[in-house]
Design a protein around this motif. Sequence first.
Motif, PDB file in Angstrom:
ATOM      1  N   LEU A   1       2.546 -11.872  -9.010  1.00 27.62           N
ATOM      2  CA  LEU A   1       2.085 -12.034  -7.628  1.00 27.62           C
ATOM      3  C   LEU A   1       2.538 -10.886  -6.719  1.00 27.62           C
TER       4      LEU A   1
ATOM      5  N   SER B   1       0.308  -7.673  -5.146  1.00 26.62           N
ATOM      6  CA  SER B   1       0.357  -7.411  -3.710  1.00 26.62           C
ATOM      7  C   SER B   1       0.750  -5.968  -3.426  1.00 26.62           C
TER       8      SER B   1
ATOM      9  N   PHE C   1      -4.078 -10.485  -1.508  1.00 28.30           N
ATOM     10  CA  PHE C   1      -2.639 -10.512  -1.244  1.00 28.30           C
ATOM     11  C   PHE C   1      -2.289  -9.682  -0.012  1.00 28.30           C
TER      12      PHE C   1
ATOM     13  N   CYS D   1       6.808 -16.658  -2.727  1.00 24.39           N
ATOM     14  CA  CYS D   1       5.995 -17.480  -1.813  1.00 24.39           C
ATOM     15  C   CYS D   1       5.881 -16.823  -0.442  1.00 24.39           C
TER      16      CYS D   1
ATOM     17  N   VAL E   1       3.129 -14.346  -0.469  1.00 27.69           N
ATOM     18  CA  VAL E   1       1.833 -15.018  -0.364  1.00 27.69           C
ATOM     19  C   VAL E   1       1.600 -15.502   1.061  1.00 27.69           C
TER      20      VAL E   1
END
Length: 512
Positions: free
Chosen positions: A376, A380, A387, A471, A474
């Motif tokens: 993730l 990004s 993202f 998180c 995100v």
Amino acid sequence: MSVLVAIPVLLPLGAAGLSMAFGRFADVQRWLGLLVLGAIVVDATVLLYIADAHAPLVLHLGGWAAPVGIALVADRLAALLLLVSVIVMFAVLLYSIGQRITDYGRGTSSTTFHPIYLVLCAGVSLAYLTGDLFNLFVAFEIMLSASYVLITRRTTANRVRAGMTYTIVSLSSSVLFLTLIGLVYSATGTVNLADLAAETEQLPPALSTALALLMVIVFGVKSAMVPLHFWLPDSYPNAPAPITAIFAALLTKVGIYAMIRTQILVFDRGPSWRLMLVLALATMLVGALGALAQNDLNRLLSFLLVSHIGFMLFGLGVYDVAGLTGVILYIVHHITVQAALFLVSGLVTRYTGTVALSRMGGLVRISPLVAVLFALPALSLAGVPPFSGFVAKLALLQSGVGVGTGWAYVAAAGAVLTSLLTLYAVARVWTRAFWGRTRPPEGDPDPTDELVVGTGDTSRAMVHATGVLVCATVLVAVLGGPLAAVSERAAQDLISGEAYRTAVLEGGGIGG
């Protein structure tokens, strides 16, 4: 209410002394650090709300008005970056606590780590909130003192060497910074940032340009701008994972913040700054190409850190509201993403016992969760939609194209190329470390493996802390609209400068 501005500086300093007094009580140190950082998160949230909804908060220490006295100022930019930075420091502290308990047991205390970590928090907070050049220098020295202790803990030959490199470069830039302060005071009679904005207009253009370039050099060293970046890939990879994470997330961004604050508030420029665009292009490409040549996971991430400093310089080079909005968004994105990636790197090295990519493999089967936690923030960082990196890079590219100058187009093309190279670099990590067959540990250490890896065990606290930061990356994308709105208002404040100057010099801010 203006006392809220002092809490992020004074509270961790006081708690650091208290933490040292309780050096034999591990749980007291741990809870004290978490409570202090949690309190600063709440305070920074209030500061951001007040600064955005009303006006900057100003605290004149000792009751002495600016420009004679020392002023702490929380405007939109300072409060936003302070909030994001302390959230990251809280998550990294959770990771550090989990790692120490895993390695040494719950009852083992640390005399130095928690107090020094709180001192580092105070230095970062002061750098964001100070309203004058001299106390900005003091903030950097506080961060230098704390970071040198942190980078050399669990001493090995490599860490001492890396610490010496880091310290020598930092002290050299500090001497240059102190010289700069003397020159600025000699030329203008003040070091207050709000007051300097008016005084520099009266200087001969050649002198003003020389002072501006000297500031670029000073803060270019601290932010690892090419060609002043050489110290970072040799220093950061040798520190323990949580220390590397906090250094990568915050210390270079504080340098960028100082460059933005001084160059925009103090000096007047046109809509496009050619020198900064050239430096941005060089930083993006040199860092990305350097990352492709690395076998050491932490060195690869360190070169990517250098590379993405170039994106922030790109927005500063565009030098308009759109460009600065992109810079602020990118700093928020990069603080969270870079910390998350280095924490994931810490988990990876504990699973594999190595930092050498050539000796890793099959981690997606051993720990699918760690694979997700890497994927993730890596996507990004590369700017893959939807993202946070894509949101920030899109804002920067739009601003660059909107300026319409030749160098802005070249820098925008360099940003696109750098994003593709970043994607290739993180894909290379994925295929070597997470994909493929699982490689059993080998008896002889790899000569390129410079990291002293821990026990190989992980704890839930370490994984959960990493998950919190992932998180957060995100969430930056999910909250892209509100963050972009706040960033745009902060950029407008930077360009006009009136709100800042009025709050500090004329008492127009809350508490002023």
